[in-house]
Design an enzyme around this catalytic site. Structure first.
Site, PDB file in Angstrom:
ATOM      1  CD  GLU A 115      -2.910  -1.116   2.376  1.00  0.00           C
ATOM      2  OE1 GLU A 115      -2.766  -0.221   3.250  1.00  0.00           O
ATOM      3  OE2 GLU A 115      -3.815  -1.967   2.413  1.00  0.00           O
ATOM      4  NE  ARG A 152      -2.860   2.542   4.493  1.00  0.00           N
ATOM      5  CZ  ARG A 152      -3.235   2.285   5.741  1.00  0.00           C
ATOM      6  NH1 ARG A 152      -2.753   3.026   6.727  1.00  0.00           N
ATOM      7  NH2 ARG A 152      -4.067   1.316   6.002  1.00  0.00           N
ATOM      8  CB  THR A 178      -0.796   0.236   8.665  1.00  0.00           C
ATOM      9  OG1 THR A 178      -1.959   1.007   9.025  1.00  0.00           O
ATOM     10  CG2 THR A 178      -0.876  -1.128   9.330  1.00  0.00           C
ATOM     11  CB  ALA A 233     -10.389   1.794  16.643  1.00  0.00           C
ATOM     12  CD  GLU A 234     -12.179  -1.590  14.670  1.00  0.00           C
ATOM     13  OE1 GLU A 234     -12.923  -0.851  14.011  1.00  0.00           O
ATOM     14  OE2 GLU A 234     -10.932  -1.570  14.562  1.00  0.00           O
ATOM     15  CG  ASP A 274     -15.236   0.485  10.886  1.00  0.00           C
ATOM     16  OD1 ASP A 274     -14.492   1.210  11.565  1.00  0.00           O
ATOM     17  OD2 ASP A 274     -14.801  -0.328  10.056  1.00  0.00           O
ATOM     18  CD1 TRP A 301      -6.758   1.496   2.978  1.00  0.00           C
ATOM     19  CD2 TRP A 301      -5.151   2.404   1.739  1.00  0.00           C
ATOM     20  NE1 TRP A 301      -6.310   0.529   2.112  1.00  0.00           N
ATOM     21  CE2 TRP A 301      -5.314   1.063   1.341  1.00  0.00           C
ATOM     22  CE3 TRP A 301      -4.184   3.176   1.096  1.00  0.00           C
ATOM     23  CZ2 TRP A 301      -4.564   0.479   0.324  1.00  0.00           C
ATOM     24  CZ3 TRP A 301      -3.431   2.590   0.078  1.00  0.00           C
ATOM     25  CH2 TRP A 301      -3.631   1.258  -0.288  1.00  0.00           C
ATOM     26  CB  CYS A 346      -7.185 -14.233   9.027  1.00  0.00           C
ATOM     27  SG  CYS A 346      -6.494 -13.056  10.162  1.00  0.00           S
TER      28      CYS A 346
END
Length: 734
Positions: free
Chosen positions: A116, A168, A212, A229-230, A351, A441, A660
């Site tokens: 990314e 990133r 990230t 956050a989760e 979210d 993103w 996953c």
């Protein structure tokens, strides 16, 4: 966690686009295969590939970044400029000659995971990151390896990252290259050779943070946020001295324990917008991506993520606004002092992060030139704010939006659709966009020539339902959403209708008129970021292995090249020795391919060969033939478990495994599809799931979360799904 409506819920919602961007743990395949690209393989941390080469340093400072338009040959910071516009003034390659552009060089990477990163190019050297937070420096004209650095992320840390082991990009400042690592470190490297200069742990390792995003450097301070956050963390952004790594300041985005002193006055005010004991679970609000800086106003802008968990009634008994989550915040970069905020989603429960890219520009609105901040976040509205005050100037939907009918221009608050709130456990709300967002993103680009903003749009929705008997789990992905109610139904007609409704497109958006000017439709939802140039061009990579150029004014596609891998990263343009290049990082991965199951499989199945690709007029390089896609026969054991055991296994799989290994046990093409696992037939299953024999590859033990009967139920469900897939006539090969 899972993806789509069950069959019994779908019939009443025909025609609504649904998608599943939903994440939990990463089952990591850490060992890649080195290719034969220009750079070769096998260099270790800080190893230089050409020791006889004259040392080059990244001589970047504030003056250079603020004057970036005077040296368009370089790409000095993540968004090229502090304004994060991602517009290149280079015009050697234009809409008239782009048809002559071809591959100049490529560099193979050693990690077949999501890529990314946006590269930097500084005085002929390209610096970029890859999966697992590795850093590479190349000769930007030839692709020859100069050095590489591996921070050696513990593979097991991947379970703390929601959305693949991606990174990133880097920042540069006065001879140093800075990278934030997946396990929470901030590292300064010598730009000449990749050797570490200093290293700081920016997180408390007792909590499940990850990094990230790319750092930024403002006034000699390296600014870095984090994700999680989760995962039960409290969001913040920090600043460190670029020369020494010394900690300077930290701004928390949600209030902490109200029995203790608040870190800033705004947090004392924010605490009044929370109820219950939110601080015990962190609160969320992480600063995981978007930042921008205005040198004239001396304001640093950050975007914050969702609150934890998603379900508002579970998170906050009084269902309050939960500041400063899902917000744009302006800070003083010298001190981290709060200046203003604008909350895009008060009390968000979908979210709808606001951590996406922030773009600064001067626009003429109603005849007046305004200093504005532009934002196209997950929630599907395009916002224009006064960047000095945070006042809303306008907001309009850029895609199908069902959660709100508009944004009140007086209060700045959304006009919510009552049916979008899933306040009780017996209610399912179908909301567009879904948690994957209408735009996440993947970078946008604002062209100062056309006045348009170009960005990829994900057309989708999601069925939200509060989980029954939810309890915050420090080892899980906490959303508070029922993981089974949103699973992809297996009725062929319903599934076909759902998949047909999940799409993507590249939009050209007029921010003044607040309307779409043109779009390029995509067959799949997960595509790359955008670059616009002074040559009247827009570049974007796709999830189906193409790199394409469009006429910026009209949207006509005028060039394309195969890339052999899906692309999600944002391209750049730079110049070396008078020749303009366009470069992009290819590599399929990220949250959707990890978690979205059959949605991700809408993109053509291809071998994932991650590479840095650079193009120019008259390039003469050619990619080697793509390796064949690995083929495995789907031959599961007979399904013998009772319906009750399978049902229990479905719940456990969706909660612990799906983010996953894919929704309803269908892999999206990055990590192993468990329906094909040989461990389904023997006790190796328990050694993997409970004993953690694959921890060195990222598959940690789940013995603290599930029992042996639980593991057996999950296996029974996967066996059931494998047999169900065969009976439905699905392909028997992976």
């Amino acid at each position: 966690m899972s993806l789509f409506l069950k069959a019994e819920n779908w019939w009443n919602f025909s025609g609504i686009n649904l998608s599943r961007i939903f994440y939990l743990f990463l089952f990591v395949c850490a060992v890649g295969i080195c290719g034969a690209g220009c750079g070769g393989c096998g260099s270790q941390s800080g190893q230089t590939a050409n020791s006889g080469r004259a040392q080059r340093t990244a001589a970047v400072d504030a003056e250079r970044i603020m004057a970036a338009d005077r040296e368009p040959a370089n790409w000095l910071t993540y968004g090229r400029t502090y304004s994060e516009q991602r517009f290149s003034p280079l015009n050697q390659i234009t809409d008239r000659n782009v048809s002559q552009m071809s591959l100049a060089w490529y560099f193979d990477l050693d990690t077949p995971r999501g890529e990314e990163a946006t590269p930097l190019v500084l005085d002929g050297v390209m610096y970029f990151t890859t999966a697992w937070s590795k850093v590479i420096a190349l000769d930007a004209a030839t692709g020859k390896l100069l050095w590489r650095y591996d921070p050696k992320i513990p593979p097991e840390w991947a379970v703390n990252s929601c959305c693949d082991v991606v990174n990133r990009g880097v920042a540069a400042w006065k001879g140093k290259i800075f990278v934030g690592t997946l396990d929470g470190r901030l590292i300064a490297l010598d730009a000449a050779n990749g050797n570490p200069v200093w290293e700081i742990l920016t997180i408390d390792p007792k909590f499940r943070y990850s990094i990230t995003g790319a750092p930024r450097v403002v006034k000699g301070k390296v600014i870095i946020g984090n994700g999680g956050a989760e995962m039960g963390v409290r969001g913040y952004v920090s600043a460190y001295d670029a020369e020494t790594g010394k900690f300077i300041w930290r701004f928390y985005t949600v209030p902490g324990d109200p029995s203790k002193p608040f870190e800033s006055p705004i947090l004392e005010k924010a605490a009044k917008t929370w109820s219950g004991e939110w601080w015990k679970n962190g609160g969320g609000g992480t600063v995981w991506d978007g930042m921008a800086y205005d040198p004239q106003l001396d304001l640093l802008y950050i975007g914050t993520g969702n609150a934890d968990p998603w379900a508002r009634k579970i998170r906050d008994p009084r269902a309050l606004d939960n500041l400063l989550t899902s917000s744009i915040i302006a800070l003083r970069p010298d001190t981290g002092e709060y200046v203003w905020h604008y909350q895009e989603n008060p009390g968000d429960e979908w979210d709808f992060d606001s951590a996406e890219q922030i773009i600064l520009a001067d626009l003429k609105i109603d005849g007046q030139l305004r200093q504005v901040l532009m934002h196209a976040p997950k929630n599907g509205f395009f916002y224009i704010l006064d960047r000095a005050t945070g006042k809303l100037l306008s907001a309009k939907p850029f895609t199908n939006v069902s959660w709100a009918t508009g944004i009140d221009p007086q209060t700045g608050r959304p006009i919510e659709s009552p049916e979008a709130r899933y306040e009780t456990s017996d209610k399912t709300s179908i909301v567009s966009p879904g948690p994957g967002g209408a735009h996440t993103w993947q970078p946008a680009s604002f062209s100062t020539q056309t006045g348009l903003v170009y960005f990829p749009v994900l057309e989708s929705g999601f069925p939200y339902k509060s989980a029954e008997h939810f309890k915050h789990n420090p080892f899980a992905f906490n959303t508070g959403v029922d993981p089974v109610a949103s699973g992809m139904p297996q009725d062929p007609k319903i599934k076909k209708a759902i998949l047909a409704g999940v799409k993507g497109h590249l939009t050209a958006w007029d921010p003044v008129l607040q309307k779409e000017i043109w779009r390029a439709d995509r067959p799949g939802p997960w595509n790359g970021g955008a670059l616009s140039t002074a040559g009247n061009l827009v570049f974007e990579g796709t999830g189906y292995g193409q790199f394409e150029a469009f006429r910026a004014t009209t949207g006509e596609k005028i060039w394309a090249a195969p890339t052999e891998s899906g692309i999600t990263a944002g391209p750049i343009s730079y110049s070396v020795n008078g020749e303009q290049y366009v470069a992009v990082l290819a590599g399929w991965g990220g949250v959707l391919p990890l978690a979205a199951g059959e949605v991700a499989l809408q993109s053509p199945r291809m071998a994932n060969v991650p590479r840095m690709l650079a193009y120019k007029i008259g390039g003469n390089a050619n990619l080697p033939p793509a390796p064949p896609v690995e083929t495995r026969v789907l031959a599961p054991p007979r399904a013998t478990a009772s319906a009750a055991v399978v049902k229990r296994g479905e719940t456990l799989y969706q909660y612990y495994c799906g983010n996953c290994h894919g929704d309803v046990a269908v892999s999206g093409g990055v990590l192993p599809d468990l329906r094909y696992s040989g461990a389904l037939s023997n006790d190796q299953w328990y050694r993997i799931v409970l004993d953690g024999i694959l921890q060195s590859s990222g598959m940690v033990s789940f013995s603290k979360e599930i029992s042996r009967p639980d593991a057996d139920a999950i296996r029974a469900y996967v066996i059931f799904r494998a047999n169900q897939s065969l009976e439905a006539g699905a392909p028997d090969r992976q």
